[in-house]
Write a protein that holds these residues in place. Structure first.
Motif, PDB file in Angstrom:
ATOM      1  N   LYS A  93       0.636  -1.595  -0.345  1.00 11.94           N
ATOM      2  CA  LYS A  93       0.264  -0.129   0.122  1.00 11.94           C
ATOM      3  C   LYS A  93       0.724   1.217   0.055  1.00 11.94           C
ATOM      4  O   LYS A  93       0.338   2.586   0.939  1.00 11.94           O
ATOM      5  N   ARG A  94       1.663   1.205  -1.272  1.00 14.66           N
ATOM      6  CA  ARG A  94       2.404   2.479  -1.105  1.00 14.66           C
ATOM      7  C   ARG A  94       2.062   3.878  -2.088  1.00 14.66           C
ATOM      8  O   ARG A  94       0.644   3.524  -2.546  1.00 14.66           O
ATOM      9  N   GLY A  95       2.299   4.968  -1.694  1.00 18.39           N
ATOM     10  CA  GLY A  95       1.323   5.855  -2.856  1.00 18.39           C
ATOM     11  C   GLY A  95       2.489   7.621  -2.102  1.00 18.39           C
ATOM     12  O   GLY A  95       2.318   7.276  -0.864  1.00 18.39           O
ATOM     13  N   ASP A  96       3.457   7.300  -3.042  1.00 21.09           N
ATOM     14  CA  ASP A  96       4.625   8.786  -2.691  1.00 21.09           C
ATOM     15  C   ASP A  96       5.032   9.733  -4.052  1.00 21.09           C
ATOM     16  O   ASP A  96       4.243   9.199  -4.639  1.00 21.09           O
ATOM     17  N   ILE A  97       5.376  10.574  -4.135  1.00 16.06           N
ATOM     18  CA  ILE A  97       5.526  11.823  -4.833  1.00 16.06           C
ATOM     19  C   ILE A  97       6.612  10.669  -6.100  1.00 16.06           C
ATOM     20  O   ILE A  97       6.522   9.237  -5.754  1.00 16.06           O
ATOM     21  N   ALA A 120      -1.527   2.975  -2.545  1.00 15.97           N
ATOM     22  CA  ALA A 120      -3.088   3.569  -2.517  1.00 15.97           C
ATOM     23  C   ALA A 120      -2.737   5.252  -3.190  1.00 15.97           C
ATOM     24  O   ALA A 120      -2.078   5.730  -3.902  1.00 15.97           O
ATOM     25  N   PRO A 121      -4.110   5.703  -3.610  1.00 16.37           N
ATOM     26  CA  PRO A 121      -4.428   6.294  -4.690  1.00 16.37           C
ATOM     27  C   PRO A 121      -4.607   7.936  -4.785  1.00 16.37           C
ATOM     28  O   PRO A 121      -4.497   9.262  -4.861  1.00 16.37           O
ATOM     29  N   MET A 123      -2.116  10.312  -3.889  1.00 17.33           N
ATOM     30  CA  MET A 123      -1.452  11.216  -3.842  1.00 17.33           C
ATOM     31  C   MET A 123      -1.692  11.446  -5.146  1.00 17.33           C
ATOM     32  O   MET A 123      -0.438  12.223  -6.554  1.00 17.33           O
ATOM     33  N   SER A 127       1.902   9.596  -8.523  1.00 15.04           N
ATOM     34  CA  SER A 127       2.408   8.489  -7.486  1.00 15.04           C
ATOM     35  C   SER A 127       1.977   6.787  -7.376  1.00 15.04           C
ATOM     36  O   SER A 127       2.364   6.320  -7.179  1.00 15.04           O
TER      37      SER A 127
ATOM     38  N   LYS B  93       5.135   7.141   4.613  1.00 18.43           N
ATOM     39  CA  LYS B  93       3.595   7.404   3.808  1.00 18.43           C
ATOM     40  C   LYS B  93       2.264   5.554   4.231  1.00 18.43           C
ATOM     41  O   LYS B  93       1.841   5.460   2.532  1.00 18.43           O
ATOM     42  N   THR B 145      -0.975  17.609  -0.562  1.00 16.97           N
ATOM     43  CA  THR B 145       0.380  17.450  -0.641  1.00 16.97           C
ATOM     44  C   THR B 145       0.884  18.663  -1.726  1.00 16.97           C
ATOM     45  O   THR B 145       0.010  19.110  -2.877  1.00 16.97           O
ATOM     46  N   ASN B 147       2.457  17.659  -4.931  1.00 17.60           N
ATOM     47  CA  ASN B 147       3.003  17.016  -5.805  1.00 17.60           C
ATOM     48  C   ASN B 147       1.601  17.152  -6.634  1.00 17.60           C
ATOM     49  O   ASN B 147       0.884  17.693  -7.144  1.00 17.60           O
ATOM     50  N   GLN B 154      -7.023  14.802  -3.804  1.00 14.09           N
ATOM     51  CA  GLN B 154      -7.622  15.892  -2.739  1.00 14.09           C
ATOM     52  C   GLN B 154      -8.403  17.597  -2.805  1.00 14.09           C
ATOM     53  O   GLN B 154      -8.701  17.556  -2.117  1.00 14.09           O
TER      54      GLN B 154
END
Lengths: 273, 273
Positions: A93-97, A120-121, A123, A127, B93, B145, B147, B154
């Motif tokens: 369940k990662r999600g990052d820039i 995870a959505p 971001m 992401s 995250k 965020t 990005n 969001q």
């Protein structure tokens, strides 16, 4: 693994079962604690007992990470032990820039050779898309999850008439397709599965919540199956912790076989095989 | 670390700077590659050079995880090297169902002794509250965020009149308070910071995007500072990769000092010190 290979495996095994490896030292059969590497021993025996009845394995990364560096070594050896014709999912369940997602992609697709990672959505696009730069690898995007907190945001109505999870599905269709995106959709609500299928008829869905979380397999099939099956149904605790005696692996195999046989009936009923 | 201790540190150091340890082998000064453990050596020198000018460090977990088990060992040694009066954030995250979140909390708060972990809100309440069972530990929840993909979901308007990130702020106020929740709010939009402060006037905000991502520190302060400061402003690449020669640590220290001095002026201007 490509979409074609996954579908071929489903037809060969007559199963769309994914076995979740949420392996927790606290829940292991007592006799294994005496072995040198209890979690690895547990995983090996579970894999050996269930591999004829499933097409996928899904280690829950949290459980390995919590053991420190040793946990990652156990994870690596577990993956090496899984037969090469299985679809292996990193439930992370990662999600990052962007630049960080690229690092995660490298970790799970290159360092550990997983086929897919759950993402995870929240971001948004940058992401998710970094995971697409890898051949035959997949993003499994959280859409409508089966936990109680899923209600907090995922089912909120937007002013454009959609619920948030529908917006996630619509938007992500611009980023990838049924060859590189699957979706996590909880098994607890049939109406949600119908809404999901209306937006993404062709994509595979990873459905947790059958078993310990209380979903019914028939309802999932009725509302989610498509002509290529289109489902991976996960069971973790209902299989791996079905018994905590020295017979645990045998019982896990029996539970997996029960699910496989039910699945075989559905695959025939819906003319997938 | 408690809220009181964090505020005391901000007043002592006259700084609300967080240094992001996004340490990447590919971007390290060449001469370090000859050392036995380049990333650890890099981190130690960066910490040594910046510790007088910052109150927090934020290792980006993806960068360590991508190195396999050895990366986790480097992470552990890095944390041990950080002085005990610093607030240490696991930028991970995470976000998963209850029993999995509990595992993540154990990992970051017990196995590695972080003060805080960044968490994604998509899975709702039971993916966030398990982190609260630990004394003086914090959730830093993604809200708005910085990005480009942040725009995808969001800022979507809900039928209740709020944007999704506002709903996340409102809802999460029911789960915790300014003693255990901070929020990630990007530095690129002043109007968003104002909306955030209207809902959570007291909570600390972790603000990335000053520096490499193009936010202006003055705007962040004007729209986000409260009487207890209420801000942790992160800079990663602008500090740790400011120079790639043998002087990298010295230059990193200079960059951190520049930010600290600007922050000291704001803390005085806004009567925090």
């Amino acid at each position: 693994m490509t979409r074609e290979d996954l579908i071929a495996e489903i037809k060969t095994k007559k199963s769309f079962l994914c076995v979740g490896l949420d392996s927790d030292l606290k829940r292991l059969p007592k006799h294994l604690l005496k072995t040198e590497n209890p979690i690895l021993e547990f995983n090996k025996q579970i894999i050996e007992a269930t591999k004829d009845y499933c097409v996928a394995y899904k280690p829950n990364i949290a459980f390995y990470e919590s053991m420190g560096p040793e946990g990652w070594r156990v994870l690596e050896e577990t993956i090496q032990y899984i037969p090469s014709n299985k679809f292996i999912i990193a439930d992370a369940k990662r999600g990052d820039i962007g630049n960080t997602s690229k690092m995660y992609a490298k970790t799970f697709f290159e360092t550990y050779n997983f086929d897919a990672i759950t993402v995870a959505p929240y971001m948004g696009e940058d992401s998710v898309t970094p995971y697409f730069g890898f051949d035959s690898k997949w993003v499994i995007l959280l859409a409508a999850t089966s936990n109680s907190g899923g209600l907090d945001f995922q089912y909120k109505s937007l002013t454009n008439g959609k619920m948030l999870f529908e917006e996630v599905l619509e938007k992500s269709k611009e980023w990838g397709d049924s060859r590189n995106i699957m979706y996590v959709v909880g098994a607890t609500r049939a109406d949600i599965l119908q809404k999901v299928r209306a937006i993404v008829p062709d994509n595979f869905l990873l459905v947790p919540g059958v078993g310990a979380q209380g979903g019914s397999l028939r309802k999932v099939v009725e509302n989610g199956m498509n002509s290529a099956c289109g489902l991976l149904v996960n069971s973790s605790r209902g299989i791996i912790y079905a018994d905590d005696s020295e017979r645990f692996a045998e019982v896990a195999g029996e539970k997996a076989k029960e699910l496989q046989q039910e699945m075989e009936n559905y695959l025939k009923e819906y003319s997938v095989i």
